[in-house]
Enzyme design. Structure first.
Site: not given
Length: 290
Positions: A210, A212
């Protein structure tokens, strides 16, 4: 260097490696307590391999609660010379997208609730962490991952946070914009420090799941999406590990296996004998006369 033995610390899906001969789980006891789980050992392409589920099978250990010292001691007891740490991470860089692998060469340690050294009062040692990973092992992992078809980024800074919560937006922006970090995770510290104290060649493969929380187009971390990406990464990680026997080299210019040379400061006559006994596996080379 004698026989090379590769240890892999990673998630539960990584030990299902096709072609792992003579595979079996071994229980190991250490002076630092029990490791995260039993350790799977076998042979892959002529290379001895040991796999340790970092969080335990079924994911029972939170990042803070992982028995890091026991894990490193147990792997060295089994003859490990190299430790490849495979873990999920968030990315602070647009070009390091979900599904990519990053081979960091620097760490910033923001953990606060973990035992970070095998050494303490009674036997004090200071090892260098200026260059905390083994460049040769990292290059081998990068080559193996590329051969598996993965997009790989070599170099970068890994921010190790305590967890188990993910970063706030303010933290994410600070780590990215002001500290210059590239990825964030919860498990590679103090793992890397302990591996250095144990004179092991250590490298990290950080699998991006991802962006973040800093990314304006992706918003907060979505655990469901992380799990989906993790599942997709597992097959690539297994393929990378399967290719490691053809890439692993003994060409380490950093002398990772001599990290304790001149590191122990406590005079021999002042060393705590009980602590010295506990240190036999990780530091016996320099503490125990042969």
């Amino acid at each position: 260097m004698g026989e090379q033995v590769l240890a892999v610390i990673g998630g539960s899906g990584l030990y299902e490696i096709e072609g792992l001969g003579g595979a079996g789980w071994q229980e190991v006891t250490t002076p630092w307590g029990a490791p995260s789980d039993a350790i799977l050992t076998g042979e892959l392409g002529g290379l001895r391999l040991a796999f340790l589920p970092r969080h335990g099978r079924g994911h029972v250990h939170a990042p803070t609660d992982i028995p890091y010292r026991a894990n490193i001691d147990a792997l060295k007891q089994l003859g490990a010379t190299h430790v490849l740490s495979v873990s999920a991470c968030g990315s602070f860089r647009e070009e390091m997208g979900p599904g990519h692998f990053v081979i960091p060469d620097q760490f910033i340690d923001r953990t606060v609730n973990r035992e970070k050294s095998f050494f303490s009062g009674g036997c004090v040692a200071h090892v260098s962490m200026a260059h905390p990973t083994c460049r040769a092992l990292g290059a081998a992992a990068a080559a193996a991952a590329r051969a598996a078809g993965v997009t790989v980024h070599e170099g970068g800074t890994y921010l190790a946070m305590e967890g188990p919560q993910f970063s706030s937006l303010a933290e994410s922006r600070m780590y990215r914009d002001h500290w210059g970090c590239d990825v964030v995770g919860m498990t590679n510290m103090p793992e890397a420090k302990l591996a250095r104290e144990a004179e092991l060649h250590y490298a990290t493969v950080a699998m991006v799941t991802d962006y973040d929380s800093w990314h304006p187009d992706h918003g907060e971390v979505d655990v469901t999406e992380i799990i989906r990406t993790l599942t997709a990464n597992s097959a690539n990680a297994r393929e990378m590990i399967a290719r490691m026997p053809g890439e692993l080299t003994s060409d380490c210019a950093q002398s990772c296996d001599r990290a304790l040379d001149n590191a122990v400061l406590t005079a021999p006559e002042r060393r705590d004998p009980d602590l010295v006994a506990r240190l036999e596996t990780v530091a016996g080379r320099v503490l125990t006369p042969r």
